[in-house]
Design a protein around this motif. Structure first.
Motif, PDB file in Angstrom:
ATOM      1  N   VAL A 103       0.630  -1.107   0.103  1.00 23.09           N
ATOM      2  CA  VAL A 103       0.172  -0.124  -0.103  1.00 23.09           C
ATOM      3  C   VAL A 103       0.717   1.481   0.058  1.00 23.09           C
ATOM      4  O   VAL A 103       0.305   2.131   0.177  1.00 23.09           O
ATOM      5  CB  VAL A 103      -0.810   0.029   1.541  1.00 23.09           C
ATOM      6  N   LYS A 104       1.952   1.091   0.277  1.00 30.07           N
ATOM      7  CA  LYS A 104       3.439   2.457  -0.211  1.00 30.07           C
ATOM      8  C   LYS A 104       3.472   3.263   0.909  1.00 30.07           C
ATOM      9  O   LYS A 104       3.061   4.325   0.484  1.00 30.07           O
ATOM     10  CB  LYS A 104       2.585   3.578  -1.774  1.00 30.07           C
ATOM     11  N   ASN A 105       3.040   2.471   2.067  1.00 29.49           N
ATOM     12  CA  ASN A 105       3.566   3.553   3.507  1.00 29.49           C
ATOM     13  C   ASN A 105       5.033   3.026   3.567  1.00 29.49           C
ATOM     14  O   ASN A 105       5.321   2.233   4.605  1.00 29.49           O
ATOM     15  CB  ASN A 105       2.938   3.053   4.649  1.00 29.49           C
ATOM     16  N   TYR A 106       5.741   3.804   3.170  1.00 28.48           N
ATOM     17  CA  TYR A 106       6.781   3.266   2.780  1.00 28.48           C
ATOM     18  C   TYR A 106       8.327   3.254   4.364  1.00 28.48           C
ATOM     19  O   TYR A 106       8.958   2.727   4.585  1.00 28.48           O
ATOM     20  CB  TYR A 106       7.804   3.759   2.043  1.00 28.48           C
ATOM     21  N   GLY A 107       7.855   4.294   4.712  1.00 32.37           N
ATOM     22  CA  GLY A 107       8.352   4.674   5.357  1.00 32.37           C
ATOM     23  C   GLY A 107       7.830   3.867   7.199  1.00 32.37           C
ATOM     24  O   GLY A 107       8.438   2.819   7.604  1.00 32.37           O
ATOM     25  N   ILE A 108       6.432   2.712   6.982  1.00 29.24           N
ATOM     26  CA  ILE A 108       6.385   2.045   8.186  1.00 29.24           C
ATOM     27  C   ILE A 108       6.740   1.082   7.960  1.00 29.24           C
ATOM     28  O   ILE A 108       7.075   0.159   8.254  1.00 29.24           O
ATOM     29  CB  ILE A 108       4.885   2.468   8.488  1.00 29.24           C
TER      30      ILE A 108
END
Length: 254
Positions: A103-108
């Motif tokens: 889902v492209k929450n790269y930081g998490i």
């Protein structure tokens, strides 16, 4: 074999019927509500630029449910100071890496990799600091100097990462993602060090995470529910850890 029996005895001690019923109920609620509210086609319609297929979205939903259940077990056991929390945290971290990549929450996603590694560190650190009478880890407080240092690090890291994340493609909430990323890295350090202040930070993290995952709720609604549970649990555990840490501080200062 004897060590295994001893470990099981320590992990199962201190549990009440209400604790077990509450944990099972929370997991059942998360699973049921997620399945009833999942809208795969709705997610695709509201995110026309997504590269996810229907099957990939459904896989994310299933992984979200499993990660949420394991996450709830992990945080409840961690709040009770039980060493076994790291086993569930390990599996949950693997699933969170996959979900947030999709889902492209790269930081998490990056912090989930970090959390995976820290499960091993935390396990060995806690195993050497277990209270033999309560079968829970010993709790303590940070010094004023440590609080200032950690808060300053969190502030700078959030700003720097937010500016970096803003340059990434499809990163919709760079500074919220940056705060959660930075705060989770810090809170994991505080957890390993057995600092009660971790729960104050987790309260804020959970509020931010609820918002983040609700904005893509068709895929990650289970995780939003998980963080709602985390939020309530973090308040309860904050009270518990603060009380026990104050008692330990008095013993250390004698």
């Amino acid at each position: 074999m004897q060590k295994l029996k001893s470990l099981l005895h320590e992990e199962l001690s201190g549990w009440k019927a209400f604790d077990v019923i509450w944990l099972v109920l929370l997991c059942a609620i998360i699973t049921t509500v997620t399945l009833l509210t999942t809208d795969t086609q709705g997610f695709i319609a509201s995110h026309p630029d997504t590269a996810l297929s229907v099957s990939a979205i459904r896989t994310c939903v299933i992984c979200s449910i499993i990660a949420a259940i394991l996450g709830v077990i992990n945080v409840v056991l961690g709040g009770k100071g039980k060493l076994s929390n790291y086993f569930f945290g390990l599996i949950s971290a693997v699933l969170m890496i996959y979900i947030n990549f999709m889902v492209k929450n790269y930081g998490i996603m990056a912090v989930s990799v970090y959390n995976f590694v820290m499960q091993f560190v935390g396990f060995f650190k806690w195993s050497k600091n277990m209270n033999k009478s309560t079968h829970e880890v010993n709790k303590c407080h940070m010094t004023k100097k440590e609080r200032i240092i950690y808060f300053s690090i969190l502030t700078v890291a959030t700003i720097v990462l937010g500016l970096i994340f803003r340059q990434l493609p499809n990163e919709n909430r760079p500074f919220i993602d940056a705060f959660i990323t930075s705060a989770q890295v810090l809170s994991m350090i505080l957890m390993v060090k057995m600092f009660a202040e971790q729960w104050w930070l987790w309260i804020v993290i959970n509020i931010a995470s609820i918002y983040l995952f609700l904005t893509s709720r068709e895929v990650t609604f289970a995780l939003a529910l998980m963080y709602m549970v985390y939020f309530v649990n973090s308040i309860v555990m904050c009270i518990k850890w603060e009380k026990e840490a104050r008692e330990n501080d008095k013993l250390l200062n004698k």
